[in-house]
Design an enzyme around this catalytic site. Structure first.
Site, PDB file in Angstrom:
ATOM      1  NE  ARG A 105      -2.559   1.079   3.460  1.00  0.00           N
ATOM      2  CZ  ARG A 105      -3.267   1.692   4.384  1.00  0.00           C
ATOM      3  NH1 ARG A 105      -4.525   1.973   4.165  1.00  0.00           N
ATOM      4  NH2 ARG A 105      -2.734   1.990   5.550  1.00  0.00           N
ATOM      5  CB  THR A 109      -1.813   7.088  -3.554  1.00  0.00           C
ATOM      6  OG1 THR A 109      -1.273   5.748  -3.503  1.00  0.00           O
ATOM      7  CG2 THR A 109      -0.836   7.999  -4.258  1.00  0.00           C
ATOM      8  CG  ASP A 201       1.177  -9.044  10.716  1.00  0.00           C
ATOM      9  OD1 ASP A 201       1.184  -7.897  10.269  1.00  0.00           O
ATOM     10  OD2 ASP A 201       1.541 -10.045  10.030  1.00  0.00           O
ATOM     11  CG  ASP A 204       4.799  -9.581  11.833  1.00  0.00           C
ATOM     12  OD1 ASP A 204       5.642  -9.662  10.904  1.00  0.00           O
ATOM     13  OD2 ASP A 204       4.382  -8.499  12.280  1.00  0.00           O
TER      14      ASP A 204
HETATM   15  N1  URA Z   1      -3.633  -8.759   8.363  1.00  0.00           N
HETATM   16  C1  URA Z   1      -3.270  -9.527   9.414  1.00  0.00           C
HETATM   17  O1  URA Z   1      -2.286 -10.236   9.355  1.00  0.00           O
HETATM   18  N2  URA Z   1      -4.019  -9.461  10.523  1.00  0.00           N
HETATM   19  C2  URA Z   1      -5.122  -8.718  10.620  1.00  0.00           C
HETATM   20  O2  URA Z   1      -5.774  -8.743  11.658  1.00  0.00           O
HETATM   21  C3  URA Z   1      -5.484  -7.933   9.513  1.00  0.00           C
HETATM   22  C4  URA Z   1      -4.722  -7.964   8.399  1.00  0.00           C
END
Ligand code: URA
Length: 210
Positions: A105, A109, A201, A204
């Protein structure tokens, strides 16, 4: 919700998803659980694929037995977290061809910018299963699906582990023709775009970054 949204509420999937949500679950186990769940999701996303009868000989008698027919498959991983779903799905469908879409992203923009795109030849004649664990805002997923359509894909399904209602809605607006298969639709997105309650995430957690 609509009939193009399939929630795989099998107890084994839900149990494994709960383990993935827990914040103390270590990286190796997280990855293993994702791989296991991906196979249940793949089972569901391929449910409607056609079969044909093939003449075979069992040790006892000849028979007409079902085998997969129709269009060839392409799996497309939406980088990077999509890779966590890819291996499990490929184990179930080893002959599928594989593609990758990488988008980030742009901070100014806020639009998705493509940094990688490679899909199998003849994408227009394949059933495409796009995989990305988290359908959050839906912006990058919708953009990735659009990119696949621009490349010629016509028969696309979207497979994710967790979705937010906002992401489902966004995909529905942009791509009402694309069925979504997921293990759960959570409550909401938070102000940072994370799915709540979610699992954090996904990239991660599966790769041990951060
Ligand atoms: N991407 C992720 O890894 N976790 C989220 O909660 C939202 C987007």
């Amino acid at each position: 919700m609509d009939q193009n949204l399939i929630i795989v509420d099998h107890p084994l999937v839900q149990h494994k998803l709960t383990l993935m949500r827990e914040k103390e679950t270590p990286t190796a186990l997280f990855r293993q659980l994702l791989r296991e769940i991906s196979q249940f999701l793949a089972y569901e996303v391929t449910r409607e694929l056609p079969t044909r009868l093939k003449k075979i000989d069992t040790p006892l008698v000849p028979m007409d037995a079902p085998v997969m027919a129709g269009k060839k498959l392409a799996l497309v991983s939406i980088l990077r977290a999509g890779n966590g779903l890819l291996d499990g799905v490929l184990e179930l469908i080893p002959s599928a061809r594989v593609g990758f879409v990488g988008l980030y992203r742009d901070e100014k923009t806020l639009q998705p910018v493509e940094y990688y795109f490679k899909v199998p030849d003849g994408i227009e004649d394949r059933v495409v299963i796009a995989v990305d664990p988290m359908l959050a805002t839906g912006n990058s997923s919708a953009a990735a699906i659009q990119r696949l359509k621009d490349a010629g894909a016509r028969d696309i399904r979207f497979l994710c582990l967790l979705a937010a209602p906002e992401g489902v809605e966004r995909m529905r607006e942009a791509h009402p023709d694309v069925p979504i298969v997921t293990a759960a639709v959570d409550e909401k997105l938070n102000e940072n775009g994370y799915i709540v309650p979610g699992l954090g995430d996904a990239g991660d957690r599966m790769f041990g970054t951060k």
